[in-house]
Design a protein around this motif. Structure first.
Motif, PDB file in Angstrom:
ATOM      1  N   UNK A 210       0.851  -1.185   0.000  1.00  0.00           N
ATOM      2  CA  UNK A 210       0.000   0.000   0.000  1.00  0.00           C
ATOM      3  C   UNK A 210       0.890   1.240   0.000  1.00  0.00           C
ATOM      4  N   UNK A 211       0.231   2.401  -0.106  1.00  0.00           N
ATOM      5  CA  UNK A 211       0.958   3.659  -0.052  1.00  0.00           C
ATOM      6  C   UNK A 211       1.520   3.875   1.352  1.00  0.00           C
ATOM      7  N   UNK A 212       2.668   4.547   1.458  1.00  0.00           N
ATOM      8  CA  UNK A 212       3.269   4.766   2.779  1.00  0.00           C
ATOM      9  C   UNK A 212       2.323   5.423   3.779  1.00  0.00           C
ATOM     10  N   UNK A 213       1.523   6.380   3.328  1.00  0.00           N
ATOM     11  CA  UNK A 213       0.607   7.051   4.249  1.00  0.00           C
ATOM     12  C   UNK A 213      -0.415   6.072   4.812  1.00  0.00           C
ATOM     13  N   UNK A 214      -0.910   5.159   3.974  1.00  0.00           N
ATOM     14  CA  UNK A 214      -1.892   4.176   4.435  1.00  0.00           C
ATOM     15  C   UNK A 214      -1.255   3.200   5.414  1.00  0.00           C
ATOM     16  N   UNK A 215      -0.022   2.820   5.151  1.00  0.00           N
ATOM     17  CA  UNK A 215       0.679   1.922   6.073  1.00  0.00           C
ATOM     18  C   UNK A 215       0.887   2.604   7.423  1.00  0.00           C
ATOM     19  N   UNK A 216       1.219   3.887   7.383  1.00  0.00           N
ATOM     20  CA  UNK A 216       1.417   4.623   8.633  1.00  0.00           C
ATOM     21  C   UNK A 216       0.123   4.683   9.436  1.00  0.00           C
ATOM     22  N   UNK A 217      -1.004   4.809   8.752  1.00  0.00           N
ATOM     23  CA  UNK A 217      -2.299   4.798   9.437  1.00  0.00           C
ATOM     24  C   UNK A 217      -2.527   3.452  10.119  1.00  0.00           C
ATOM     25  N   UNK A 218      -2.157   2.374   9.434  1.00  0.00           N
ATOM     26  CA  UNK A 218      -2.295   1.041  10.037  1.00  0.00           C
ATOM     27  C   UNK A 218      -1.429   0.902  11.282  1.00  0.00           C
ATOM     28  N   UNK A 219      -0.218   1.445  11.233  1.00  0.00           N
ATOM     29  CA  UNK A 219       0.662   1.378  12.404  1.00  0.00           C
ATOM     30  C   UNK A 219       0.075   2.188  13.553  1.00  0.00           C
ATOM     31  N   UNK A 220      -0.468   3.363  13.245  1.00  0.00           N
ATOM     32  CA  UNK A 220      -1.102   4.177  14.285  1.00  0.00           C
ATOM     33  C   UNK A 220      -2.258   3.423  14.941  1.00  0.00           C
ATOM     34  N   UNK A 221      -3.074   2.753  14.129  1.00  0.00           N
ATOM     35  CA  UNK A 221      -4.200   1.990  14.671  1.00  0.00           C
ATOM     36  C   UNK A 221      -3.699   0.852  15.560  1.00  0.00           C
ATOM     37  N   UNK A 222      -2.669   0.163  15.089  1.00  0.00           N
ATOM     38  CA  UNK A 222      -2.088  -0.930  15.873  1.00  0.00           C
ATOM     39  C   UNK A 222      -1.557  -0.408  17.207  1.00  0.00           C
ATOM     40  N   UNK A 223      -0.826   0.702  17.181  1.00  0.00           N
ATOM     41  CA  UNK A 223      -0.258   1.265  18.411  1.00  0.00           C
ATOM     42  C   UNK A 223      -1.358   1.724  19.366  1.00  0.00           C
ATOM     43  N   UNK A 224      -2.404   2.333  18.808  1.00  0.00           N
ATOM     44  CA  UNK A 224      -3.509   2.809  19.650  1.00  0.00           C
ATOM     45  C   UNK A 224      -4.239   1.636  20.305  1.00  0.00           C
ATOM     46  N   UNK A 225      -4.467   0.567  19.549  1.00  0.00           N
ATOM     47  CA  UNK A 225      -5.136  -0.612  20.103  1.00  0.00           C
ATOM     48  C   UNK A 225      -4.267  -1.284  21.166  1.00  0.00           C
ATOM     49  N   UNK A 226      -2.963  -1.348  20.907  1.00  0.00           N
ATOM     50  CA  UNK A 226      -2.053  -1.946  21.869  1.00  0.00           C
ATOM     51  C   UNK A 226      -2.013  -1.125  23.161  1.00  0.00           C
ATOM     52  N   UNK A 227      -2.027   0.190  23.039  1.00  0.00           N
ATOM     53  CA  UNK A 227      -2.055   1.043  24.224  1.00  0.00           C
ATOM     54  C   UNK A 227      -3.328   0.818  25.026  1.00  0.00           C
ATOM     55  N   UNK A 228      -4.458   0.721  24.337  1.00  0.00           N
ATOM     56  CA  UNK A 228      -5.728   0.488  25.020  1.00  0.00           C
ATOM     57  C   UNK A 228      -5.696  -0.828  25.794  1.00  0.00           C
ATOM     58  N   UNK A 229      -5.203  -1.880  25.170  1.00  0.00           N
ATOM     59  CA  UNK A 229      -5.148  -3.176  25.830  1.00  0.00           C
ATOM     60  C   UNK A 229      -4.191  -3.153  27.020  1.00  0.00           C
ATOM     61  N   UNK A 230      -3.062  -2.478  26.874  1.00  0.00           N
ATOM     62  CA  UNK A 230      -2.103  -2.404  27.980  1.00  0.00           C
ATOM     63  C   UNK A 230      -2.681  -1.613  29.148  1.00  0.00           C
ATOM     64  N   UNK A 231      -3.381  -0.542  28.859  1.00  0.00           N
ATOM     65  CA  UNK A 231      -4.010   0.245  29.928  1.00  0.00           C
ATOM     66  C   UNK A 231      -5.052  -0.580  30.680  1.00  0.00           C
ATOM     67  N   UNK A 232      -5.830  -1.376  29.948  1.00  0.00           N
ATOM     68  CA  UNK A 232      -6.817  -2.234  30.607  1.00  0.00           C
ATOM     69  C   UNK A 232      -6.127  -3.243  31.513  1.00  0.00           C
ATOM     70  N   UNK A 233      -5.055  -3.854  31.019  1.00  0.00           N
ATOM     71  CA  UNK A 233      -4.332  -4.824  31.834  1.00  0.00           C
ATOM     72  C   UNK A 233      -3.763  -4.184  33.091  1.00  0.00           C
ATOM     73  N   UNK A 234      -3.161  -3.000  32.938  1.00  0.00           N
ATOM     74  CA  UNK A 234      -2.595  -2.313  34.098  1.00  0.00           C
ATOM     75  C   UNK A 234      -3.674  -1.919  35.095  1.00  0.00           C
TER      76      UNK A 234
END
Length: 362
Positions: A210-234
């Motif tokens: 995909x285009x670099x901008x679209x890939x960056x959006x996917x990484x942002x979504x992944x990081x945001x979801x990972x942060x949410x899950x880590x906050x719930x665990x903590x």
């Protein structure tokens, strides 16, 4: 005061009269919500209230400086800013053998007072435990429960995935703890497989799917979801620590996990920088990952554990660092694009929070 109500509104009328004066106050408030505004069936909304429990140690002596034994909860009063506060948990050590009124001029034997039991909580974090690691983890965990605990230790086993389940509690016998370990062994992978999404994004960058901008959006979504899950665990981890406040004796917590990302998505941002951003300095993966960092939350849990006098431990050094199985599971790629530097970024990222817990709680 008079209350009038219909299906959509409630009217409260308060009438106050004085000579030559009539004051009428009408308060109209929505009392009911239409059916269209109700939350969807099956969704549950909850709220939480944090209640702090503080340990207060009191040493009572008589006018000669000798300890006073036999006191109970009713003998103490706790005031905060002059207001009485209920004492939720009370523990007093038993009185030692009484000394003779006039001890003979000989060396006195030391009186042994049995210390209170140690309380140990095992917190199994399924959301951050690689499937390839489970046999090794369960073997170590069984060894701990069956052979490493001292006589008199009290054990609680808590299982975390979407929420916390207390599988065995303090005071339960060995057969209950063994059944809890069997249930943990049968638990499947987490519903949101972070390893699968991690691998998909890596492969996408590798083949330029995909285009670099679209890939960056996917990484942002992944990081945001990972942060949410880590906050719930903590958050659930903090609840367990709070529940240990007031327990007598030493308090320990063992975290069974491969670690969690203290800077979610950092290794993916590093790969993105290598492939698309170059070295001109306009894109810095540390800054990108720092937007989702949970450093403050980790420090708050550490401070809470210290305040409740809970020492935190990690099984097998947190799993990822120095463990070939964990590293092979963590750095999955269709090619050899993941180099040693990126693996190092991921390992440091996932071990930072665990090291914070173990180092700063003693």
């Amino acid at each position: 005061a008079t209350l009038y109500g219909g299906p959509r509104t409630a009217i409260v009328m308060v009438v106050h009269t004085k000579p030559h004066l009539l004051l009428v106050l009408i308060l109209i408030a929505a009392a009911f919500v239409s059916a269209q505004e109700r939350p969807p069936t099956g969704r549950v909304f909850t709220d939480s209230v944090r209640v702090d429990v503080v340990n207060v140690e009191v040493f009572v002596v008589d006018k000669n400086g000798r300890p006073v034994y036999g006191l109970g909860r009713e003998d103490f009063e706790l005031l905060i800013r002059g207001e009485p506060v209920e004492i939720s948990t009370f523990y007093a050590p038993p009185a030692p053998t009484e000394e003779p009124a006039e001890p003979a001029p000989v060396a006195l034997e030391a009186v042994e007072v049995e210390p209170p039991p140690r309380h140990v909580v095992v917190f199994v974090d399924h959301t951050n435990l690689a499937p390839a690691r489970r046999p090794e983890v369960m073997a170590s965990l069984r060894n701990l429960v069956e052979e490493r605990l001292a006589e008199g230790d009290r054990l609680m086993i808590a299982d975390y995935e979407a929420g916390v389940k207390i599988l065995s509690n303090f005071g339960d016998g060995p057969e209950v703890h063994a059944a809890a370990l069997q249930q943990i062994d049968r638990t499947g992978a987490a519903t949101f497989n972070t390893q699968t999404e991690f691998s998909r994004i890596l492969r996408c960058m590798d083949v330029r799917c995909d285009e670099p901008d679209s890939i960056l959006i996917d990484i942002d979504f992944y990081a945001r979801e990972l942060r949410h899950r880590s906050r719930m665990m903590l958050g659930h981890l903090g609840t367990i620590i709070e529940s240990m406040a007031g327990l007598p004796g030493r308090r320990s917590m063992l975290i069974v996990s491969d670690g969690f990302a203290i800077r979610p998505g950092e290794e993916l941002y590093a790969v993105y920088q290598n492939f698309f951003a170059g070295t001109d300095g306009t894109f810095r993966y540390q800054f990108q990952a720092g937007r989702f960092a949970i450093t403050q939350e980790v420090e708050e849990i550490t401070d809470l554990a210290n305040a409740r006098r809970v020492t935190m431990y990690v099984l097998n050094n947190g799993g990822i660092v120095g463990n070939s199985l964990a590293m092979s599971s963590a750095a999955v790629s269709a090619t050899q694009m993941i180099n040693t530097e990126v693996d190092f970024v991921r390992d440091a990222n996932y071990s930072a929070g665990m090291q914070e817990f173990t180092t700063n709680t003693g």
